[in-house]
Every structure is written in structure tokens, then in C-alpha cells.
Design a protein around this motif. Structure first.
Motif, short mmCIF file in Angstrom:
data_model
loop_
_atom_site.label_atom_id
_atom_site.label_comp_id
_atom_site.label_asym_id
_atom_site.label_seq_id
_atom_site.Cartn_x
_atom_site.Cartn_y
_atom_site.Cartn_z
N ALA A 1 -14.53 3.77 -27.11
CA ALA A 1 -15.26 2.65 -26.52
C ALA A 1 -14.42 2.18 -25.34
CB ALA A 1 -15.43 1.52 -27.53
N VAL A 2 -15.06 2.04 -24.19
CA VAL A 2 -14.25 1.78 -22.99
C VAL A 2 -14.93 0.76 -22.08
CG1 VAL A 2 -15.22 3.82 -21.84
CG2 VAL A 2 -13.02 2.92 -21.08
N ASP A 3 -14.10 -0.11 -21.51
CA ASP A 3 -14.56 -1.10 -20.55
C ASP A 3 -14.86 -0.38 -19.22
OD1 ASP A 3 -14.07 -4.36 -20.18
OD2 ASP A 3 -14.00 -3.19 -18.32
N ASN B 1 -13.22 -4.34 -33.13
CA ASN B 1 -12.74 -5.69 -32.80
C ASN B 1 -11.66 -5.71 -31.72
OD1 ASN B 1 -10.54 -4.77 -34.24
ND2 ASN B 1 -11.13 -5.83 -36.11
N SER B 2 -11.04 -4.54 -31.45
CA SER B 2 -9.92 -4.59 -30.49
C SER B 2 -10.42 -4.77 -29.05
CB SER B 2 -9.07 -3.33 -30.60
OG SER B 2 -9.89 -2.21 -30.41
N LEU B 3 -11.73 -4.61 -28.82
CA LEU B 3 -12.24 -4.73 -27.46
C LEU B 3 -12.68 -6.16 -27.11
CD1 LEU B 3 -14.22 -1.42 -27.26
CD2 LEU B 3 -12.20 -2.00 -25.97
N LYS C 1 0.03 -3.18 -19.46
CA LYS C 1 -0.71 -3.08 -18.19
C LYS C 1 -2.19 -2.72 -18.43
CE LYS C 1 0.84 1.70 -17.26
NZ LYS C 1 -0.33 2.49 -17.35
N ASN C 2 -2.46 -2.17 -19.55
CA ASN C 2 -3.86 -1.78 -19.82
C ASN C 2 -4.63 -2.82 -20.63
OD1 ASN C 2 -3.59 0.61 -18.46
ND2 ASN C 2 -2.89 1.72 -20.28
N LEU C 3 -3.95 -3.89 -21.03
CA LEU C 3 -4.65 -4.91 -21.80
C LEU C 3 -5.46 -5.81 -20.88
CD1 LEU C 3 -2.01 -6.06 -24.46
CD2 LEU C 3 -3.96 -4.55 -24.78
N ASN D 1 -7.98 -5.07 -25.93
CA ASN D 1 -7.84 -3.72 -25.37
C ASN D 1 -8.96 -3.49 -24.35
OD1 ASN D 1 -6.27 -3.71 -27.74
ND2 ASN D 1 -6.29 -1.49 -27.74
N SER D 2 -8.68 -2.66 -23.37
CA SER D 2 -9.72 -2.31 -22.40
C SER D 2 -10.45 -1.05 -22.84
CB SER D 2 -9.10 -2.07 -21.03
OG SER D 2 -8.42 -3.23 -20.62
#
Lengths: 691, 257
Positions: free
Chosen positions: A333-335, A457-459, A509-511, A546-547
């Protein structure tokens, strides 16, 4: 040679004579053999062998195998103790008839070995028949849905047979030692070996009080412990835990040895016992408690252990398993901000991405209004992320376990991971309404609560609302996020590359970060999202998420290990329950020989048969179920206590499994009571005691 | 008044080639207050007769009346009640319940008769004095000597005030002193309380405490001896009859008096 032949013939006849009464015990051994074979065969299962990081899984199966073998040794040893006890008078006669103790030991060994070998063979056959089922269940628990046809293992057959034959030999040697220690005068005059009542009444009273005091004291002491500390023997808290556990067991031992017999003695001297004709059954129950306090204590320990093991399995299944599923429910799952980068990396490594669906997410300030609202929000108002109901339903098609959604016009589904830790029932939450900072929007009633986020939930930063589509359109959010879910193909879920991506997603840096200003006036509250970090200052609260999220090797491995842990623990607990219940039943039935003449005396004195059978039922029920209920209470207490320290673990599944434990013991109680009645009925009133 | 009547009773064990006729068409009567002994050689059917008369066993043929009631047709549940209310037992091996104290052994069956507590205490006091049990009340059977056990068993049999007491070799496990004590207790109770007693024994000395001895052989009535003179004379009569059937001698009495 002739003597050996005669002994073998007698052994075979004895084996046949006792077979009916021992059938459930032999079934229990066969089940232990079956699982041992299944366990060993798994070591050769090609699907399991193909996995990376195999050691924890095989290590757990090895622990199960060793535990089964140790448990088998224990119950066979313990059961044979009763069998020897049951045959005391017969052994006495054989000794005075001129048989050497060696010959008697050989006779006993042969007749028990016949049953044990029969159980071993049956277990191996059952093992081959159930091996596929065992492997499929194991794989299912590990989250792998693959077919397996592996069922045959010569090494498994050889090793299990050798291991159990060694166990039979060890127990045979221990039995022989016991037979060599028997004294003929006691065997032929059992009255001489009956327990003497306690000589010092003050000591009996002291020990009777000591039992419950130790149990209650141990319970209270458990509350003083810090269970979150790691368990180390050198650690003082761990040493205390061991001491408390030992005190608890000693307390249980005294309860059965002194407290309950004293209680029965006290009750039967009362007017009530005389009026309700309870003198005899209280006396017999009291003396049974005293005579068998060791096995009753062991039963309590085993029931407690079973409930605790099942509790650990249930909690792992209900909580940890769910945690894993909720954390990474889809492969990727990605932003939108990271979409191209991550997709390119995966494709570059030969992987293929199948797009599942996309959802738009808006973040807005809001406030909860209703009972305990401040407690739930943790502040005056809070930032919430919002998705439309249509998006939720789209994700539902691909994410198994996402609860169904039923929304009215002005309702919202409240999704929160943290609400479970607030020790409030969901109905309190449903009594609240959501008010948004944006003017002109109506308040939304909370229709339900879930802890499962679409795409994991991490997104998300914190709490999420699912609202009707029309309402979602009215919300102003700058800028809205778009999350996309993918299925990854042509790439092993436990591959090193996915592990790398997984690690990178947690890099600072990716958060994705969000800053929220919670003003007392909701309308003045604001939030700001950005992909770059922002320093925390003053009343500002920062959130991060997370992104992108990948179901990486960590989750896969954790899930597999967790699956095996749950499988191993629950299997061990259920087998332990069944096997120990069968031994306990044998012990109780071995008592009939002693009690039947007392019942016969009662009959001669004018007590009707149905009354006597009622006595025996009542006595069996007390003896059988007291340690079971005591053990269940202990186990549930421990699990509640651990759960209380570990943020109120979900224990509903444990209650169900505890019920299964109780039903297994209840089944064995019924079996025992039925056979007890049958054996009592076969005692004819004209039979005389031949001593 | 007639306490027991046995009418043409037969009892068989086994079948066809293995058929054993333990009792063979036997008939006799026992009056209230009698102390009757049943004697005969081994295998004569003494214990079978006692079992049949005391409702423990059913006859193959014939009828048995106890306290005016025909017991051979009673169902098991009524038999249990009949035993509880009318019969007392004294066994050779005592058959005390090991889990109960002496007091509880004595009281237990009274609780089933729902006797009021004050009456129970009265009876306890009476029999503990008669049979010298006052010191033993809180002890358990495994803490008693053989003689003490048999005294407790006798007290238990008498506590319900039964119409008839059946004693099966009551002195069989006792030394001569304890046996004599017990027999004296039984004779006194028989005399003073008019309790009917039927005792099976193979011992002429024990039998000499009875008023009447029924001799059986091969399951049938062989003869009957009624006491008329002294106990010594009665003993001689018994020995003579035993000699006629086979077994028993005068030294039994000389050695034990």
C-alpha cells in the motif's frame, strides 16, 4: 523357557481382561504417538523445507516433540503406578505361591507392554492417516494456503517407534523397582497399609488453614510482580515468581491433603449432615481427598497449565495474529508521493504489481462530544482522517477481515487502534458524536467501532472515520492523500529485496508527518501535513505515519512463527488435557476395588442400591471436578492477571477453549462414573470379603 | 410370638452338571427372644441359610417370613428398608466403614431412619455403656483391636433396635478372651432386651451361649438341640451332636473355660 511361556500366556490373558477398562488411556497414548509421528514427518515436508529462515519453525516443532515424549513418559509411569496398586493382592498371592519378584515384574511388564505396543501401532497408523491434515493445519496457521501430499516418513516411523519403545523400557524398569520393593505382608493385609489419621490434631488444623492461606497469599503476591520485565533467573522478580508458583502449588497440595478432608470432617459432625444423611459420603469424599492429594494436586497443575497454554494460544491468535493482519493486510500500500519510486524498484527486481484499488484520504480537525469524549480524544479536540464509504467498500473486496459497513446519512464508522487501550466499552463510544471544525457541517453519530484500517494502520496518523460519500465531498482538506493497494507477483514474500523495502519504509526520511494545533476553540484548531519533517514546538502535536507499507519478510516470518507457536501450544494443551483426564479416570476406577466392599456393607445395613449409586456419583463428581474447577480458576486468574498487565488482552476465545477443557474432563467423569457404577453393581450382596 | 419362619426353602448354585444344592427343602421356626445357633460341618449350608434368611440372598424355592412379613417376594428397594428397620448384622470380618469414626459408624444408619438427635444420643449412651465403647467413640476402625472392632460391630447391629440380629461367625476373628466377652454381651442383650439372635458358628463353645441349636447337614435339617440344664451340659449335648454329624471335641470347652 517353560516358565517364560507360562508367564507370557498369563500376561496375555491379563491384558485381555483389563483392556476394556483401559481403552481410553490407550487411545490417549495412541494420540500422543500420532502427533509425535506427524511432528517428525513435518521435518521432511517439502513445503516447510523450501522456506527461508526455517530454524524457529523446526525448533518449535522439536520442542513439541520433546514435550510429547516427556509427557508420555510421565503419564505411562503414573498410570502404571495405579495398575500396580490395583493388583497388590494378586501380586501378594503370586509371591506366596512361589513366583520370584523378577518373574512378577516380567509378567507386569509384558501385559502393560502389550497395551502400549498396541497403542504405538494404532498411533503410527493414525499418524499416517492424519499426517496430511496435520500439515495442512500447520500451514494454514502459518498463513500458507498450499496443498501438501506428504504423509510417509520412514525416519519418522523409525524414530517414533524407537523413542516410545525406550519410554516403555524406562517405565518397565521403574515398575520393576517398585515391584521389588513391595512387602508381601502389606499386599495380603491391605488394612495394615491404610493411612493413619493425623496424630496431632493441632498440626492437622494448622495445615488445613495453611493451604488456603498459601493459595490466597500467592494470588495477592502475583499482583506485586512486574510481569513486563523479562524473565531471568538471576533477576529477583523472576526468582520471586518461581517462589510464588511453588507456594501456590504447596497451597493446593495442603488444600487437598488437609483443608478439604478437615472441612468434610467438620461438616459430617454437624446436625445438617445427620439430617441430610451426608455422613457417609462426606467421610468417603474426605478420605479420598486425603488419600489422593498427590494426584489431585497434579490434576490441578495440569488443568492450570492447559488453561494457561490455551490462553497464550488464544491471545496470540486473537491479538498478535490480528495485529499482524492489521499492520499489513495487502502486499503493498503506497502513498501517491512514493508511488512511482516504490513501483519502479519492485519492477526493477522482476516483480509485477497488480493494482487493487485506490482511496482518497482527507485529514481535518474534529471533536468528539458525548460521555468520556475527553478521555477518548486525549485532548480537547483531535485530528481525524476521513475516507468515503465507497472507498471502504472497494478495499473490502481485497482485504479479508475488514468488517461490514452499514452507514446512515449522518453516521460514521470510527476506526482506531488506540481505543482498545482506553478500557472503555464500545457502546460508550457509540454514544458520542463527531463535530468537525469546518463550519456548516452536521455532526455525525458513531455507528460502530473497528480497529482494522483499510490498507493497514501504519499508513494513517491516528483515528480514521468512514463517512457517507456525500459528506466526504463537502470536507475541505489540503492536500488530500491518495493511497493505492497492490498485489505483488513473481516475487517471494520473504525475499531479501522486500525486506529492504520494508526496512526503508521506517526510515525517518520516508515517514509522513502531520502537525496539529489543538486550540480550545475547535474552529481555531488547524493541521498541516507535509512529507518533510517539522520541528515540534509549543502546543503543536506531531503525528507520523508510513508513506508506504509492504507485507515484508518480517511479517511473513512473524506470522509463520506465530502460527506454529499457536498450533504447537494449543495442540500440546489439548493433548495434555485428554491424556491426563484418561489417567485421572484410571486412578479413580482403581479405587473401586477398595470401595466396593464398603458399599456392600452399606447394602447389608439396609441402604438401597440407587441410594448407594447416588453416593458414588456424588463422590466421583466431587473428586473429579474439584481439581478441574480449581485448575480452571487458577488458569483464568493467571490469564486475567497477565491480560490486565498487557492492556486487557481479548480473552473470549480462551473462555471457549476453557469450556473445551472442562467438557473433556466432564466426558471422562461420565465415563468414570458409568464404569464405577457398573463395577459396583457387579459386586453381589452375598459376596464375602476374602481376607 | 414368631419372629422367623423358613418354609421348604431350597437354594441351588450353578446349573446342570455343576449344580450344587446348598439348601434342600429346609423348614424351621424361631420365636421372639430366642438365641438360636446354626451349626453343621463345612459346606453344610450354614452361611447360605443365614444369607437367605437375612434378605441378603434369594432362595431358589420356598418362603421366608421375618417379623410376620414374607421377605422372599419383596422388591429390592423395600428389602433395603426392611433390612434397615428390622435386621441387625454382625459379620466375622466386622465390616466397619474405615472412613468413619466409631461414633459415625454407629450413628450413620440411624440418620437414614431419621431418628431425632436426642434419641440417637440416648442409644449411643446406652450401647456404649453396655459394650464398653465410651473411650473409643472418636477412634477410627484401624485404631481398634479385633475385640473392640467386633464390639463396635455388635453395637452398630443393635443401635437400630432390630427385631432380629444375624451373626455370621462373630467370634471367628477374635481371641478367646474377646470372644467370651462378646458372647456374654450378646447373651445379656438377648436376655434383658429380648432381642432375637440367630448365630451361625462352627464352634461348640460359642454355640453353648445359645438357647437352641439347629444342626444342618448337606443343606437339610439334621437335628435340633435345646438347652435345658447348665451351659456345660448344653455344650456336651452340642459336642455329641457334632460327633454324630462329624467334628468337634470336649477339649474345646475344657481349654476355654
Amino acid at each position: 523357557m517353560g516358565v517364560i511361556l507360562v508367564i507370557s500366556k498369563i500376561a496375555f490373558k491379563n491384558f485381555r481382561q483389563h483392556l476394556a477398562g483401559r481403552v481410553l488411556y490407550l487411545v490417549a497414548i495412541a494420540l500422543l504417538v500420532m502427533i509425535s509421528y506427524d511432528c517428525l514427518t513435518t521435518f521432511e515436508n517439502p513445503i516447510i523445507l523450501k522456506m527461508n529462515r526455517l530454524n524457529p519453525i523446526l525448533g518449535l516443532l522439536l520442542i513439541l516433540l520433546v514435550a510429547l515424549l516427556v509427557f508420555s513418559l510421565l503419564i505411562i509411569f503414573y498410570a502404571n503406578r495405579f495398575f500396580v496398586y490395583q493388583r497388590h493382592s494378586e501380586f501378594g498371592l503370586l509371591i506366596v505361591s512361589g513366583l520370584s519378584r523378577g518373574q512378577i515384574a516380567w509378567l507386569f511388564f509384558l501385559e502393560t507392554l502389550l497395551g502400549e505396543v498396541l497403542a504405538l501401532l494404532a498411533g503410527l497408523v493414525l499418524g499416517m492417516l492424519t499426517n496430511k491434515l496435520f500439515a495442512m493445519l500447520l500451514l494454514r496457521f502459518m498463513g500458507i494456503s498450499q496443498e501438501t501430499n506428504h504423509w510417509w516418513s520412514l525416519i519418522g516411523l523409525r524414530d517414533v517407534s524407537v523413542a516410545y519403545l525406550v519410554i516403555f523400557m524406562i517405565v518397565g524398569v521403574l515398575d520393576a523397582i517398585r515391584i521389588f520393593q513391595l512387602r508381601p505382608v502389606r499386599l495380603l493385609n491391605p488394612e495394615q497399609s491404610t493411612d493413619q489419621p493425623m496424630t496431632a490434631p493441632w498440626l492437622a488444623r494448622l495445615l488445613a488453614w495453611l493451604g488456603p492461606l498459601l493459595v490466597v497469599g500467592s494470588y495477592l503476591a502475583i499482583f506485586k510482580l512486574n510481569w513486563l520485565e523479562p524473565f531471568r533467573l538471576a533477576d529477583r522478580a523472576s526468582l520471586n515468581t518461581l517462589l510464588i508458583f511453588m507456594a501456590l502449588m504447596l497451597g493446593v497440595w495442603f488444600v487437598f491433603r488437609n483443608t478439604l478432608p478437615q472441612l468434610c470432617a467438620h461438616l459430617r459432625q454437624s446436625e445438617w449432615a445427620y439430617r441430610h444423611q451426608r455422613i457417609l459420603d462426606l467421610a468417603m469424599t474426605g478420605s479420598e481427598f486425603r488419600r489422593h492429594h498427590q494426584s489431585l494436586t497434579l490434576t490441578t497443575v495440569f488443568v492450570t497449565a492447559s488453561v494457561v497454554l490455551l490462553g497464550i494460544a488464544a491471545v496470540s491468535y486473537a491479538d498478535n495474529y490480528r495485529d499482524l493482519d492489521e499492520e499489513a493486510p495487502v502486499d503493498l500500500a503506497v502513498d501517491q508521493a512514493y508511488h512511482d519510486q516504490v513501483a519502479q524498484e519492485i519492477r526493477g527486481q522482476g516483480g509485477q504489481l497488480e493494482r487493487l484499488t485506490s482511496i482518497q484520504v482527507k485529514a481535518v480537525p474534529a471533536q468528539m462530544r458525548g460521555p468520556h469524549s475527553r478521555e477518548i480524544m486525549g485532548q480537547r479536540n483531535m485530528p481525524v482522517e476521513v475516507i468515503p464509504s465507497s472507498a471502504y467498500r472497494r478495499v473490502q473486496r481485497h482485504q479479508r477481515g475488514l468488517p461490514p459497513l452499514i452507514l446512515q446519512e449522518r453516521q460514521a464508522l470510527y476506526i482506531s487502534y488506540n481505543f482498545q487501550y482506553q478500557k472503555l466499552p464500545a457502546r460508550v463510544l457509540r454514544q458520542n458524536k463527531i463535530k468537525f471544525a469546518q463550519p456548516g457541517l452536521p455532526q455525525l453519530a458513531i455507528s460502530g467501532y473497528s480497529r482494522q484500517y483499510p490498507f493497514g494502520n501504519s499508513l494513517f496518523y491516528a483515528d480514521l472515520l468512514v463517512v457517507p460519500d456525500a459528506f466526504f465531498e463537502q470536507l475541505h482538506s489540503d492536500p488530500p492523500r491518495r493511497l493505492t493497494g497492490y498485489r505483488i507477483k513473481k516475487m517471494a514474500p520473504d525475499s531479501a529485496f522486500l525486506r529492504k523495502i520494508d526496512h526503508a519504509s521506517f526510515a525517518s526520511k520516508n515517514l509522513r508527518k502531520m502537525t496539529y494545533h489543538a486550540d480550545p476553540d475547535l474552529r481555531k484548531s488547524w493541521l498541516k501535513t507535509s512529507v518533510t519533517g517539522q520541528k515540534k514546538s509549543g502546543d503543536l502535536i506531531t503525528y507520523s505515519s508510513n508513506s508506504y507499507s509492504v507485507r515484508g519478510p518480517f511479517q511473513v516470518m512473524l506470522r509463520r512463527v506465530l502460527g506454529v507457536v499457536i498450533f504447537v501450544i494449543s495442540l500440546l494443551a489439548l493433548l495434555m488435557t485428554f491424556a491426563w483426564a484418561s489417567v485421572f479416570s484410571l486412578r479413580q476406577l482403581s479405587q473401586v476395588e477398595q470401595n466396593r466392599f464398603d458399599y456392600l456393607t452399606m447394602k447389608k445395613l439396609g441402604v438401597a442400591e440407587d441410594e448407594l449409586l447416588r453416593y458414588s456419583d456424588r463422590q466421583n463428581r466431587r473428586i473429579f471436578l474439584t481439581p478441574v474447577l480449581f485448575g480452571i480458576a487458577n488458569g483464568l486468574f493467571i490469564m486475567h492477571f497477565v491480560g490486565w498487565h498487557l492492556d486487557h488482552l481479548p480473552l473470549k476465545l480462551l473462555y471457549l477453549l476453557t469450556l473445551v477443557v472442562f467438557l473433556v474432563y466432564w466426558f471422562f467423569y461420565l465415563f468414570t462414573a458409568y464404569n464405577y457404577r457398573r463395577l459396583l453393581r457387579t459386586t453381589q450382596i452375598s459376596t464375602q470379603r476374602l481376607i | 410370638m414368631r419372629m422367623a419362619e423358613v418354609k421348604q426353602v431350597s437354594k441351588n448354585f450353578g446349573a446342570r452338571q455343576n449344580l450344587v444344592r446348598a439348601l434342600n427343602n429346609i423348614s424351621f421356626k424361631i420365636e421372639r427372644g430366642e438365641f438360636v445357633g446354626v451349626m453343621g460341618p463345612s459346606g453344610a449350608g450354614k452361611t447360605t441359610l443365614l444369607n437367605v434368611m437375612s434378605t441378603i440372598d434369594q432362595p431358589t424355592m420356598g418362603r421366608v417370613y421375618l417379623a410376620g412379613q414374607e421377605i422372599t417376594t419383596l422388591p429390592e428397594r423395600d428389602l433395603a428398608e426392611f433390612r434397615r428397620n428390622n435386621i441387625g448384622f454382625i459379620f466375622q470380618d466386622f465390616n466397619l466403614l474405615p472412613a468413619l469414626s466409631v461414633r459415625e459408624n454407629l450413628v450413620m444408619i440411624l440418620s437414614m431412619l431419621r431418628l431425632p438427635a436426642d434419641q440417637v444420643e440416648q442409644r449411643l449412651a446406652y450401647f456404649s455403656e453396655r459394650l464398653n465403647l465410651a473411650e473409643l467413640m472418636s477412634r477410627y476402625p484401624n485404631e481398634l483391636s479385633m475385640g473392640q472392632k467386633q464390639r463396635v460391630a455388635a453395637a452398630r447391629a443393635l443401635m437400630t433396635r432390630p427385631q432380629i440380629v444375624f451373626a455370621d461367625e462373630p467370634t471367628g476373628s477374635l481371641d478367646s478372651k474377646s470372644a467370651t466377652e462378646l458372647l456374654q454381651y450378646l447373651a445379656t442383650i438377648n436376655l434383658e432386651d429380648e432381642t432375637t439372635i440367630m448365630m451361625v458358628t462352627h464352634d461348640a463353645f460359642t454355640a453353648s451361649y445359645c438357647n437352641r441349636i439347629i444342626f444342618i447337614k448337606d443343606g437339610a435339617l439334621y437335628s435340633e438341640v435345646v438347652r435345658s440344664g447348665s451351659r456345660r451340659q448344653f455344650f456336651h449335648q452340642i459336642i455329641d451332636m457334632q460327633a454324630a454329624i462329624g467334628g468337634g471335641n470336649l477339649s474345646d470347652f475344657k481349654n476355654r473355660l
